[in-house]
Write a protein that holds these residues in place. Structure first.
Motif, PDB file in Angstrom:
ATOM      1  N   THR A   1     -75.823 -18.891  34.601  1.00 45.31           N
ATOM      2  CA  THR A   1     -76.451 -18.494  33.923  1.00 45.31           C
ATOM      3  C   THR A   1     -77.745 -19.434  34.485  1.00 45.31           C
ATOM      4  N   HIS A   2     -78.430 -18.195  34.080  1.00 50.71           N
ATOM      5  CA  HIS A   2     -79.579 -18.458  34.733  1.00 50.71           C
ATOM      6  C   HIS A   2     -81.213 -18.600  33.109  1.00 50.71           C
ATOM      7  N   ARG A   3     -81.510 -19.431  32.773  1.00 49.84           N
ATOM      8  CA  ARG A   3     -82.730 -19.359  31.340  1.00 49.84           C
ATOM      9  C   ARG A   3     -83.406 -19.121  32.443  1.00 49.84           C
ATOM     10  N   VAL A   4     -84.274 -18.402  31.893  1.00 51.18           N
ATOM     11  CA  VAL A   4     -86.275 -18.167  31.764  1.00 51.18           C
ATOM     12  C   VAL A   4     -87.153 -18.739  30.941  1.00 51.18           C
ATOM     13  N   PRO A   5     -87.612 -19.236  30.807  1.00 51.83           N
ATOM     14  CA  PRO A   5     -88.223 -18.984  29.923  1.00 51.83           C
ATOM     15  C   PRO A   5     -89.619 -18.195  30.092  1.00 51.83           C
ATOM     16  N   ARG A   6     -90.140 -17.720  28.930  1.00 54.47           N
ATOM     17  CA  ARG A   6     -91.074 -17.108  28.887  1.00 54.47           C
ATOM     18  C   ARG A   6     -92.423 -17.373  27.735  1.00 54.47           C
ATOM     19  N   GLY A   7     -92.065 -17.344  26.080  1.00 57.63           N
ATOM     20  CA  GLY A   7     -93.025 -16.610  25.656  1.00 57.63           C
ATOM     21  C   GLY A   7     -94.103 -16.075  25.299  1.00 57.63           C
ATOM     22  N   LEU A   8     -94.036 -15.086  25.541  1.00 51.02           N
ATOM     23  CA  LEU A   8     -94.241 -13.493  25.392  1.00 51.02           C
ATOM     24  C   LEU A   8     -94.587 -13.255  24.382  1.00 51.02           C
ATOM     25  N   PRO A   9     -96.050 -12.584  23.996  1.00 51.75           N
ATOM     26  CA  PRO A   9     -95.863 -11.768  22.792  1.00 51.75           C
ATOM     27  C   PRO A   9     -95.098 -10.005  22.647  1.00 51.75           C
ATOM     28  N   VAL A  10     -94.599  -9.694  22.562  1.00 44.75           N
ATOM     29  CA  VAL A  10     -94.364  -8.614  22.030  1.00 44.75           C
ATOM     30  C   VAL A  10     -94.332  -7.876  20.726  1.00 44.75           C
ATOM     31  N   ALA A  11     -94.723  -6.704  20.992  1.00 40.12           N
ATOM     32  CA  ALA A  11     -94.846  -5.525  20.288  1.00 40.12           C
ATOM     33  C   ALA A  11     -93.322  -5.922  19.047  1.00 40.12           C
ATOM     34  N   GLU A  12     -92.377  -5.031  19.599  1.00 42.94           N
ATOM     35  CA  GLU A  12     -91.334  -4.686  19.323  1.00 42.94           C
ATOM     36  C   GLU A  12     -89.447  -5.867  19.753  1.00 42.94           C
ATOM     37  N   ALA A  13     -88.892  -5.693  19.461  1.00 47.15           N
ATOM     38  CA  ALA A  13     -87.258  -6.202  20.283  1.00 47.15           C
ATOM     39  C   ALA A  13     -86.689  -5.681  21.524  1.00 47.15           C
ATOM     40  N   ARG A  14     -86.191  -5.415  22.675  1.00 50.21           N
ATOM     41  CA  ARG A  14     -85.654  -5.039  23.365  1.00 50.21           C
ATOM     42  C   ARG A  14     -83.925  -5.216  22.936  1.00 50.21           C
ATOM     43  N   ALA A  15     -82.964  -4.276  23.035  1.00 47.12           N
ATOM     44  CA  ALA A  15     -82.273  -4.197  23.246  1.00 47.12           C
ATOM     45  C   ALA A  15     -81.587  -5.320  25.058  1.00 47.12           C
ATOM     46  N   PRO A  16     -80.246  -5.560  25.339  1.00 39.93           N
ATOM     47  CA  PRO A  16     -80.259  -6.336  27.043  1.00 39.93           C
ATOM     48  C   PRO A  16     -80.151  -4.688  27.793  1.00 39.93           C
ATOM     49  N   TRP A  17     -80.685  -5.889  28.864  1.00 43.08           N
ATOM     50  CA  TRP A  17     -80.817  -4.462  29.924  1.00 43.08           C
ATOM     51  C   TRP A  17     -79.958  -4.815  31.563  1.00 43.08           C
ATOM     52  N   HIS A  18     -80.067  -3.720  32.654  1.00 43.31           N
ATOM     53  CA  HIS A  18     -79.533  -4.552  33.523  1.00 43.31           C
ATOM     54  C   HIS A  18     -81.272  -4.768  34.606  1.00 43.31           C
ATOM     55  N   GLU A  19     -80.924  -5.328  35.769  1.00 46.55           N
ATOM     56  CA  GLU A  19     -81.498  -5.791  36.641  1.00 46.55           C
ATOM     57  C   GLU A  19     -80.274  -5.892  37.997  1.00 46.55           C
ATOM     58  N   GLY A  20     -80.565  -4.445  38.562  1.00 49.91           N
ATOM     59  CA  GLY A  20     -79.265  -4.294  39.661  1.00 49.91           C
ATOM     60  C   GLY A  20     -78.439  -4.710  39.043  1.00 49.91           C
ATOM     61  N   GLU A  21     -77.148  -5.720  39.345  1.00 52.34           N
ATOM     62  CA  GLU A  21     -76.059  -6.885  38.968  1.00 52.34           C
ATOM     63  C   GLU A  21     -76.555  -6.956  37.419  1.00 52.34           C
ATOM     64  N   VAL A  22     -77.779  -8.195  37.796  1.00 45.41           N
ATOM     65  CA  VAL A  22     -78.079  -9.303  36.434  1.00 45.41           C
ATOM     66  C   VAL A  22     -78.642  -8.814  35.135  1.00 45.41           C
ATOM     67  N   LEU A  23     -77.598  -8.683  34.331  1.00 49.39           N
ATOM     68  CA  LEU A  23     -77.537  -8.637  32.990  1.00 49.39           C
ATOM     69  C   LEU A  23     -78.678  -9.772  32.183  1.00 49.39           C
ATOM     70  N   VAL A  24     -79.535  -8.600  31.643  1.00 49.83           N
ATOM     71  CA  VAL A  24     -80.808  -9.914  31.386  1.00 49.83           C
ATOM     72  C   VAL A  24     -80.602  -9.501  29.437  1.00 49.83           C
ATOM     73  N   VAL A  25     -80.221 -10.863  28.818  1.00 52.73           N
ATOM     74  CA  VAL A  25     -80.165 -11.011  27.378  1.00 52.73           C
ATOM     75  C   VAL A  25     -81.131 -11.659  27.153  1.00 52.73           C
ATOM     76  N   PRO A  26     -82.431 -10.871  26.249  1.00 50.81           N
ATOM     77  CA  PRO A  26     -83.670 -11.722  25.581  1.00 50.81           C
ATOM     78  C   PRO A  26     -83.348 -12.207  24.143  1.00 50.81           C
ATOM     79  N   VAL A  27     -83.751 -13.286  23.991  1.00 51.78           N
ATOM     80  CA  VAL A  27     -83.837 -14.141  23.494  1.00 51.78           C
ATOM     81  C   VAL A  27     -85.002 -14.209  22.847  1.00 51.78           C
ATOM     82  N   TYR A  28     -84.950 -13.092  20.791  1.00 49.91           N
ATOM     83  CA  TYR A  28     -86.587 -13.590  20.143  1.00 49.91           C
ATOM     84  C   TYR A  28     -86.605 -14.847  19.216  1.00 49.91           C
ATOM     85  N   GLU A  29     -87.890 -14.917  18.909  1.00 45.87           N
ATOM     86  CA  GLU A  29     -87.971 -16.002  17.628  1.00 45.87           C
ATOM     87  C   GLU A  29     -89.609 -15.288  16.764  1.00 45.87           C
TER      88      GLU A  29
END
Length: 147
Positions: A60-88
């Motif tokens: 598990t590797h957490r990457v802090p972002r702090g980016l404004p987005v227009a809408e929530a996105r479902a989890p996606w794969h980047e190669g073998e890495v599964l990216v799970v977005p966390v929104y607030e």
């Protein structure tokens, strides 16, 4: 009167030759000289079997972002890495959706072997011979010598 032999009662005339024939008769007499018995013994033995076990876990590797987005996105794969977005949700003059962080899950495979005891049934045939004293004694077989 011609003379007769006193032993056979046959006339002792030299021109008469007695012929005698013997015959043999074979008789089979069956008698028990011993006995065998066969029994099957069944044992359960534990035999160790090597089992291969494949387990998968994730780094598990957490990457802090702090980016404004227009809408929530479902989890996606980047190669073998599964990216799970966390929104607030953050209140400003207007409400905006901020991508707070991404949790990146990278799969790792672990291969291990272990031994497991498995009960197995084994049978063997036992041959016994009746002894003169009435007891039974096991007769060794060729497979007894190799075990």
């Amino acid at each position: 009167m011609p003379s007769t032999s006193s032993l056979t009662g046959v006339p002792a005339d030299p021109s008469v030759i007695p012929v005698i024939e013997e015959q043999a008769e074979i008789v089979t007499v069956h008698r028990q000289t011993g006995a065998l018995r066969v029994r099957v013994e069944s044992d359960v033995v534990d035999e160790a079997l090597a089992l291969e076990h494949l387990a998968r876990d994730y780094d598990t590797h957490r990457v802090p972002r702090g980016l404004p987005v227009a809408e929530a996105r479902a989890p996606w794969h980047e190669g073998e890495v599964l990216v799970v977005p966390v929104y607030e949700e953050v209140e400003v003059v207007e409400r905006r959706l901020i991508l707070k962080e991404e949790i990146r899950l990278t799969p790792r495979a672990h291969r291990a072997s272990r031994h497991v005891a498995v009960p197995l049934r084994k049978e063997r045939g036992v041959i016994e011979r009746l002894q003169a004293d009435g007891t039974w004694q096991e007769v060794p077989t060729d497979t007894d010598a190799t075990e």
